[in-house]
Scaffold this motif. Structure first.
Motif, mmCIF file in Angstrom:
data_model
loop_
_atom_site.group_PDB
_atom_site.id
_atom_site.type_symbol
_atom_site.label_atom_id
_atom_site.label_comp_id
_atom_site.label_asym_id
_atom_site.label_seq_id
_atom_site.Cartn_x
_atom_site.Cartn_y
_atom_site.Cartn_z
ATOM 1 N N ARG A 81 -6.876 12.065 -4.212
ATOM 2 C CA ARG A 81 -6.256 11.014 -3.805
ATOM 3 C C ARG A 81 -5.989 11.175 -2.213
ATOM 4 N N TRP A 88 -1.525 7.706 4.700
ATOM 5 C CA TRP A 88 -0.884 8.433 3.763
ATOM 6 C C TRP A 88 -1.639 9.568 3.261
ATOM 7 N N ASP A 138 -4.608 2.644 3.419
ATOM 8 C CA ASP A 138 -4.389 4.034 2.449
ATOM 9 C C ASP A 138 -4.648 5.133 3.454
ATOM 10 N N ASN A 166 0.618 4.013 -2.829
ATOM 11 C CA ASN A 166 0.353 5.514 -2.558
ATOM 12 C C ASN A 166 1.476 6.476 -3.173
ATOM 13 N N SER A 191 0.922 -1.270 0.068
ATOM 14 C CA SER A 191 -0.147 0.078 -0.055
ATOM 15 C C SER A 191 0.829 1.280 0.046
ATOM 16 N N GLU A 194 -1.493 -3.105 -7.077
ATOM 17 C CA GLU A 194 -2.744 -3.127 -6.536
ATOM 18 C C GLU A 194 -3.177 -4.722 -7.001
ATOM 19 N N MET A 227 0.800 6.910 -6.864
ATOM 20 C CA MET A 227 -0.274 7.686 -6.964
ATOM 21 C C MET A 227 0.199 9.193 -7.204
ATOM 22 N N PHE A 238 -0.095 13.333 1.160
ATOM 23 C CA PHE A 238 -0.568 13.998 0.280
ATOM 24 C C PHE A 238 -0.883 15.470 0.614
ATOM 25 N N PRO A 281 -9.417 7.657 0.567
ATOM 26 C CA PRO A 281 -9.349 6.819 1.598
ATOM 27 C C PRO A 281 -10.336 7.233 2.754
#
Length: 276
Positions: free
Chosen positions: A259, A118, A115, A11, A7, A55, A14, A122, A263
């Motif tokens: 993003r 994280w 997730d 991320n 995970s 994934e 991403m 971000f 989550p």
């Protein structure tokens, strides 16, 4: 632990899309460099392929973890239940509990939990784009966390009532169906079915109350997610007008915001399974 590690890499990958968008607007468009665009596109495509593969591996790991748990505990529950002379209903209840845990591990609830840590990453990346964008994202992230906490506090009792009502109706059904011949011969079928109907109505009423409240909070969470996109676009446009950020940074910020909040929205939707 392996799925949690995957995970982390997922991320990180991403970030490829907002970085690609930022570079296209700030490097490719001003210079009109086809070579740079080609190179950036190949790098972004490689990141997307790696993301998809990771994934897939993570989802398979979670599926295998649920099956492993079923394999390890299923026989243990049955064997110990028989040794201790537990009633059939209790053994079935233990097996049902195992199925609930297995479903949570194999489903999307654990992915949302993996997730969620994280989200601050971000938000920090948005802080580097512009502090105002990070503030907008942090406000809506806090709102979604508050909705998740509210859902836990307001539906916990309803979830327990629904589970007890369902179990009561199911136990009565099994008890009557297990003695179907005797119940029918004694003329008890109408009364037995009427009693089950009363138990089942209680389960339906509890399920309706639980679903109504959960759906209301999920609707608020979805609305907050849409409102966050409007807010980030509005704030970004204002900053572009003031020449504080570029149009590429605006587009990248919306991707980062999506993003960061995804989550948390998924967590609101999956709390029912976690509570179970």
């Amino acid at each position: 632990m392996a799925a949690f590690l995957f995970s982390g890499f997922i991320n990180l990958l991403m970030l490829a899309l907002p970085l690609y968008t930022l570079q296209v607007f700030e490097t490719v468009v001003p210079t009109a460099s086809v070579e740079t665009l080609t190179l950036l596109t190949l790098m972004a495509a490689g990141a997307v392929i790696a993301l998809g593969l990771l994934e897939g591996v993570r989802d398979r790991l979670m599926l295998l973890a649920g099956l492993w748990l079923d394999h390890m505990l299923g026989r243990h529950i049955l064997e110990n239940g028989l040794k201790l002379g537990q009633p059939t209903i209790e053994i079935k209840a233990d097996a049902k509990a195992l199925a609930v845990v297995k479903g949570m591990i194999s489903g999307g609830a654990m992915v949302a939990i993996f997730d969620a840590p994280w989200v601050p990453v971000f938000l920090v990346v948005l802080l580097f784009v512009h502090p105002a964008m990070a503030v907008v994202a942090a406000v809506f992230a806090a709102l979604l966390i508050a909705i998740a906490i509210m859902q836990t506090l307001t539906t916990s009792r309803l979830h327990q009532e629904h589970a007890r009502a369902q179990e009561r109706a199911e136990q009565w059904w099994q008890a009557v169906a297990g003695n179907a011949a005797l119940t029918g011969s004694l003329g008890l079928a109408p009364g037995a079915s009427a009693q089950w109907e009363r138990f089942n109505r209680g389960a339906i009423a509890a399920g309706y109350s639980l679903g109504k409240r959960s759906n209301f909070l999920r609707t608020i969470a979805r609305s907050a997610r849409v409102a966050s996109q409007i807010a980030i676009y509005g704030m970004g446009a204002w900053l572009v007008i003031r020449n504080e950020i570029t149009p590429g940074a605006l587009v990248a910020s919306t991707l980062l915001l999506g993003r960061a909040l995804a989550p948390l929205e998924a967590l609101v939707s999956s709390l029912k399974g976690v509570q179970g």
